[in-house]
Design an enzyme around this catalytic site. Structure first.
Site, PDB file in Angstrom:
ATOM      1  CB  CYS A 113      -0.956  -0.026   1.184  1.00  0.00           C
ATOM      2  SG  CYS A 113      -0.180  -0.542   2.720  1.00  0.00           S
ATOM      3  CG  HIS A 120      -0.913   3.960   4.607  1.00  0.00           C
ATOM      4  ND1 HIS A 120      -1.735   3.681   5.675  1.00  0.00           N
ATOM      5  CD2 HIS A 120      -0.393   2.758   4.215  1.00  0.00           C
ATOM      6  CE1 HIS A 120      -1.719   2.373   5.914  1.00  0.00           C
ATOM      7  NE2 HIS A 120      -0.919   1.794   5.038  1.00  0.00           N
TER       8      HIS A 120
END
Ligand code: A2P
Length: 328
Positions: free
Chosen positions: A126, A239
Site C-alpha cells: 500500500c 497512509h
C-alpha cells in the site's frame, strides 16, 4: 463476469465490494468468501444481501476473476485452486509479488505488464503504491536515483481487528480504564510505533524494504534505492508518506508541478501559506491520492521533498485491484 472476493468480510474485502459497485464493474455473479466464522453472514451488494461462504478448495468453479485479500498464507494455499479452475487471481498479499512470472502492477505506472501472467497478478504494498503515484511522474521528468522516506500508516492497514483496537484503547483511556492490547506490541492510541511488519537481519522491516524491491519491479528501474522508516500511527484510514527524492537531472518546482498535475489519479494540494496540504482525514474515502509540501530538498543534489497521502484501502488495495481487474 463471475467475481469472487476472498476475505470479503475484511477491511479491504468490504472496500472491494464497494469499489466494484461504484465503478460499475460488469459483475454477473459475486461470490463472497471468508473463514468458517463468517459463513452465512449477509453482506450488501447493489441492493441485494449476499451470504458469505466458507472458503474451500472448490470455491472457484466458474469464477472469472478472484480478488484475494485474506493474508499471504491464504493466497499461497488457495490461489492455485482458483487458477486451476480457470480464474485470474488479483492478489493483495505479498505472497507472489516478487515472482518473475507474476506481474506487480499499479495501472497508472505499468498497466501493460499484466499481459505476461500465469493466472496471478499481484497488487503492490500500500505505501509503495501511494508513493509511486507521485514518484513515477517525477521519475519520468527527472530520473529518480534514490529516496529517503518515512511512512505514517493507518491502523486499517493491519485489518479490521486493529481498527477496533484503536477504538477500544481510546475509549478505555477516556474512561480511565486499563488499556486493552492484542494486535500491536504496544499501545497505538496517542502513540506512534516505528514497527510495521517483521524485522530483517539488516535492521529494516520487511515493509520498509517493499518500497525498494517493489518500486524496482513496478518502475522497471533495477538500480532504484529506497531507505524507508515505516511508522504505524493512530489514524483510522489513509497512509501518508514524507519523501526526499534525489534525481539524475536538475529539478525545479515549476517542472515538478507540471509533471504531477498531468498524472492520473493524483491531485496537487500545495498552498502551505493557507494551511492547505494533504491530510489523511480528508483523503480517506477518495480514489485519488494527494501530493503537497513540494520543496527543493536542501540536503540532496537535484532533490525534491514532498508529502503524499492516499487511502490505502482504496489506491493501496481495493481500488488498485479492481483497476487491474478492469484491465483484465
Ligand atoms: P473472517 O472475517 O471470516 O475471519 P482483515 O484484514 O480486515 O483482518 O480481514 C481478513 C479477511 O481474511 C477476513 O475476511 C477474514 O475472514 C479472512 N480470513 C481470515 N482467515 C481466513 C481463513 N482461514 N479462510 C478464509 N478467510 C479467512
Amino acid at each position: 463476469m463471475h467475481v469472487a472476493i476472498v476475505g470479503a468480510t475484511g477491511a479491504v474485502g468490504i472496500e472491494m465490494m464497494k469499489t466494484l459497485e461504484k465503478r460499475n464493474f460488469p459483475v454477473g455473479k459475486l461470490t463472497l468468501l471468508a473463514s468458517a466464522r463468517s459463513a452465512g453472514k449477509p453482506l450488501p451488494f447493489k441492493g441485494e444481501m449476499i451470504p458469505v461462504q466458507e472458503l474451500t478448495e472448490k470455491s472457484f468453479a466458474g469464477v472469472d476473476v478472484a480478488l484475494f485479500s485474506a493474508g499471504g498464507g491464504i493466497s499461497k494455499q488457495y490461489a492455485p485452486f482458483a487458477t486451476q479452475a480457470g480464474a485470474v487471481v488479483v492478489d493483495n498479499s505479498s505472497a507472489f509479488r516478487m515472482e518473475a512470472d507474476v506481474p506487480l502492477v499499479v495501472p497508472e505506472v505499468n498497466g501493460a505488464d499484466i499481459k505476461a501472467n500465469r493466472g496471478i497478478i499481484a497488487n503492490p504494498n500500500c505505501s509503495t503504491a501511494i508513493t509511486l503515484m507521485a514518484l513515477w511522474p517525477l521519475h519520468q521528468a527527472f530520473g529518480v536515483k534514490r529516496i529517503f522516506a518515512s511512512t505514517y500508516q493507518a491502523v486499517s492497514g493491519t485489518g479490521a481487528q486493529a481498527i477496533k483496537e484503536l477504538e477500544d484503547q481510546v475509549a478505555a483511556i477516556a474512561a480511565g480504564q486499563p488499556v486493552p492490547r492484542t494486535v500491536y506490541p504496544h499501545q497505538i492510541a496517542f502513540n506512534v510505533l516505528p514497527h510495521v511488519d517483521s524485522f530483517l537481519e539488516s535492521g529494516y522491516t520487511k515493509e520498509e524494504m517493499k518500497m525498494q524491491n517493489e518500486g524496482r519491479r513496478i518502475m522497471h528501474h533495477p538500480s532504484f534505492k529506497a531507505s524507508v522508516t515505516c511508522v504505524r500511527v493512530p489514524v483510522y484510514r489513509a497512509h501518508s508518506i514524507a519523501v526526499s527524492a534525489e534525481f539524475e537531472r536538475p529539478v525545479s518546482i515549476a517542472a515538478a508541478r507540471e509533471a504531477l498535475a498531468a498524472a492520473k489519479g493524483l491531485d496537487i494540494l500545495d498552498e502551505p501559506a493557507n494551511a492547505k496540504y494533504p491530510l489523511p482525514l480528508n483523503v480517506a474515502g477518495s480514489d485519488n491520492c494527494q501530493v503537497g509540501r513540494l520543496r527543493l530538498d536542501c540536503a540532496l543534489d537535484n532533490g525534491l521533498a514532498f508529502w503524499v497521502v492516499g487511502d490505502q484501502l482504496l489506491k493501496g488495495a481495493a481500488l488498485n485491484a479492481v483497476q487491474i481487474a478492469e484491465l483484465i
